[in-house]
Design a protein around this motif. Sequence first.
Motif, PDB file in Angstrom:
ATOM      1  N   PRO A 138       0.809  -1.228   0.000  1.00 28.65           N
ATOM      2  CA  PRO A 138       0.000   0.000   0.000  1.00 28.65           C
ATOM      3  C   PRO A 138       0.836   1.269   0.000  1.00 28.65           C
ATOM      4  CG  PRO A 138      -0.117  -1.131   2.132  1.00 28.65           C
ATOM      5  CD  PRO A 138       0.524  -2.073   1.169  1.00 28.65           C
ATOM      6  N   GLY A 139       2.031   1.213   0.587  1.00 24.45           N
ATOM      7  CA  GLY A 139       2.887   2.390   0.599  1.00 24.45           C
ATOM      8  C   GLY A 139       3.384   2.769  -0.778  1.00 24.45           C
ATOM      9  N   ALA A 140       3.451   1.791  -1.671  1.00 24.62           N
ATOM     10  CA  ALA A 140       3.957   2.048  -3.018  1.00 24.62           C
ATOM     11  C   ALA A 140       2.834   2.186  -4.041  1.00 24.62           C
ATOM     12  CB  ALA A 140       4.898   0.915  -3.447  1.00 24.62           C
ATOM     13  N   TYR A 141       1.588   2.110  -3.589  1.00 20.39           N
ATOM     14  CA  TYR A 141       0.469   2.185  -4.536  1.00 20.39           C
ATOM     15  C   TYR A 141       0.460   3.514  -5.287  1.00 20.39           C
ATOM     16  CZ  TYR A 141      -4.155   2.785  -6.470  1.00 20.39           C
ATOM     17  OH  TYR A 141      -5.185   3.048  -7.326  1.00 20.39           O
ATOM     18  N   ARG A 142       0.710   4.611  -4.582  1.00 16.84           N
ATOM     19  CA  ARG A 142       0.687   5.917  -5.232  1.00 16.84           C
ATOM     20  C   ARG A 142       1.740   5.994  -6.329  1.00 16.84           C
ATOM     21  NH1 ARG A 142       1.463  11.886  -2.363  1.00 16.84           N
ATOM     22  NH2 ARG A 142       1.142  13.115  -4.271  1.00 16.84           N
ATOM     23  N   ALA A 143       2.949   5.488  -6.027  1.00 16.70           N
ATOM     24  CA  ALA A 143       4.009   5.488  -7.038  1.00 16.70           C
ATOM     25  C   ALA A 143       3.589   4.668  -8.253  1.00 16.70           C
ATOM     26  CB  ALA A 143       5.298   4.934  -6.440  1.00 16.70           C
ATOM     27  N   TRP A 144       2.965   3.526  -8.007  1.00 16.63           N
ATOM     28  CA  TRP A 144       2.505   2.659  -9.096  1.00 16.63           C
ATOM     29  C   TRP A 144       1.454   3.374  -9.941  1.00 16.63           C
ATOM     30  CZ3 TRP A 144      -2.142   0.574 -10.625  1.00 16.63           C
ATOM     31  CH2 TRP A 144      -2.084  -0.482 -11.549  1.00 16.63           C
ATOM     32  N   SER A 145       0.528   4.077  -9.306  1.00 19.24           N
ATOM     33  CA  SER A 145      -0.544   4.743 -10.038  1.00 19.24           C
ATOM     34  C   SER A 145      -0.057   5.958 -10.819  1.00 19.24           C
ATOM     35  CB  SER A 145      -1.658   5.166  -9.069  1.00 19.24           C
ATOM     36  OG  SER A 145      -1.183   6.133  -8.148  1.00 19.24           O
ATOM     37  N   GLN A 146       1.092   6.510 -10.429  1.00 18.24           N
ATOM     38  CA  GLN A 146       1.621   7.699 -11.110  1.00 18.24           C
ATOM     39  C   GLN A 146       2.623   7.360 -12.207  1.00 18.24           C
ATOM     40  OE1 GLN A 146       3.186  10.020  -7.831  1.00 18.24           O
ATOM     41  NE2 GLN A 146       1.210  11.029  -7.472  1.00 18.24           N
ATOM     42  N   ARG A 147       2.834   6.085 -12.472  1.00 22.48           N
ATOM     43  CA  ARG A 147       3.819   5.680 -13.471  1.00 22.48           C
ATOM     44  C   ARG A 147       3.559   6.255 -14.867  1.00 22.48           C
ATOM     45  NH1 ARG A 147       5.468  -0.369 -13.930  1.00 22.48           N
ATOM     46  NH2 ARG A 147       7.256   0.582 -14.946  1.00 22.48           N
ATOM     47  N   PRO A 148       2.279   6.416 -15.312  1.00 21.11           N
ATOM     48  CA  PRO A 148       2.073   6.952 -16.665  1.00 21.11           C
ATOM     49  C   PRO A 148       2.720   8.319 -16.899  1.00 21.11           C
ATOM     50  CG  PRO A 148       0.046   5.974 -15.850  1.00 21.11           C
ATOM     51  CD  PRO A 148       1.005   5.994 -14.696  1.00 21.11           C
ATOM     52  N   GLY A 149       2.854   9.129 -15.863  1.00 24.78           N
ATOM     53  CA  GLY A 149       3.449  10.450 -16.026  1.00 24.78           C
ATOM     54  C   GLY A 149       4.924  10.518 -15.716  1.00 24.78           C
ATOM     55  N   GLN A 150       5.509   9.368 -15.403  1.00 23.17           N
ATOM     56  CA  GLN A 150       6.899   9.365 -14.941  1.00 23.17           C
ATOM     57  C   GLN A 150       7.888   9.759 -16.027  1.00 23.17           C
ATOM     58  OE1 GLN A 150       9.414   5.650 -14.130  1.00 23.17           O
ATOM     59  NE2 GLN A 150       8.543   6.125 -12.147  1.00 23.17           N
TER      60      GLN A 150
END
Length: 325
Positions: free
Chosen positions: A249-261
């Motif tokens: 769960p701590g890395a969920y935000r990073a995973w969801s923001q990958r399209p803009g990375q």
Amino acid sequence: MSSAVSNDQDSSTPPATVAEVIQARRASGLRADGHRLALVIEGGGSRGVYSSGMVQALEELGLAGIFDAVYGTSAGAINGAWLLCGRAATGMRSWTDPAIMRRVVDPVRVLRGRPVFDLHYLVHRVYDGIEPMDFAAILANPTTLHPIATDIRTGQSVDLAPHIVDKTTLLTALRASAGLPLLAGPPVPLGDSSYFDGGLTETVPIRTAIRAGATHALVLRTRRTDELRPPAPLLHRVVGGGYMRAVAPGAYRAWSQRPGQQAVEDRFLADLGDRVLQIHPPAAAPPVDSAARDTDLLARALDLGRTAVHTLLGATIDPTPVLDA
């Protein structure tokens, strides 16, 4: 080299470019020039075959020892390890071995509830037996290796170098840096946390390199300059999102923001100006999926990556360029 340092510090003299730092270090065989030159290698699963060819070319040009540190994500970390162990040319043979690639990447395994990528086989069997790395050489190399991974508790990019103290932790760090959620199995424990692929937070680990003091960076990319990251399929977003919420769960935000990375990293690199030199696959290079295992395609990409480095750096850096057989 002392005059180069004083000139670089003179406000009336433009700072040295990456190419100039590389050329001076190649000519002198020394790194005591007041700069900190990093090699930064993009990740991307099988797309990392492009940077594999690039790393092989750096070795052929005699540039393996000019860097102060090597930062790599996923396949980029593995390619950096091959460079630092002095076996980049032989280490890349795995990409064109059909038996190895079929074992490493097998989409059918997901139907049996097993990972698509068998990283344990790749790291612990191929790199420690079939096509062995020289782990002692990596650990003893004055150029430090910095595999990048994503902490599942914080969702932050983490440099795993402080955890690497022996062969076992080195192998684990390479596996952690490449551990794609769902596709490569559960998080990889190392130290006091567990990690997923560094590409969740830093596909191109330039920000970590700069924070650590890099003044210049040669950046090896695995996409063409005109190639954008495709959107993830809906099924992947739904299933992957549920998995990340449950497991990391701590890395969920990073995973969801990958399209803009990619856009974030490209802007950061652009802002660095002459402090970075990027090498991309050429305009005609075919796209390589992160789970590709077609060895004919991979062999072509490997050669294109190798040629890209020779084309950009060979004529300037190497007085006797390596010629194709």
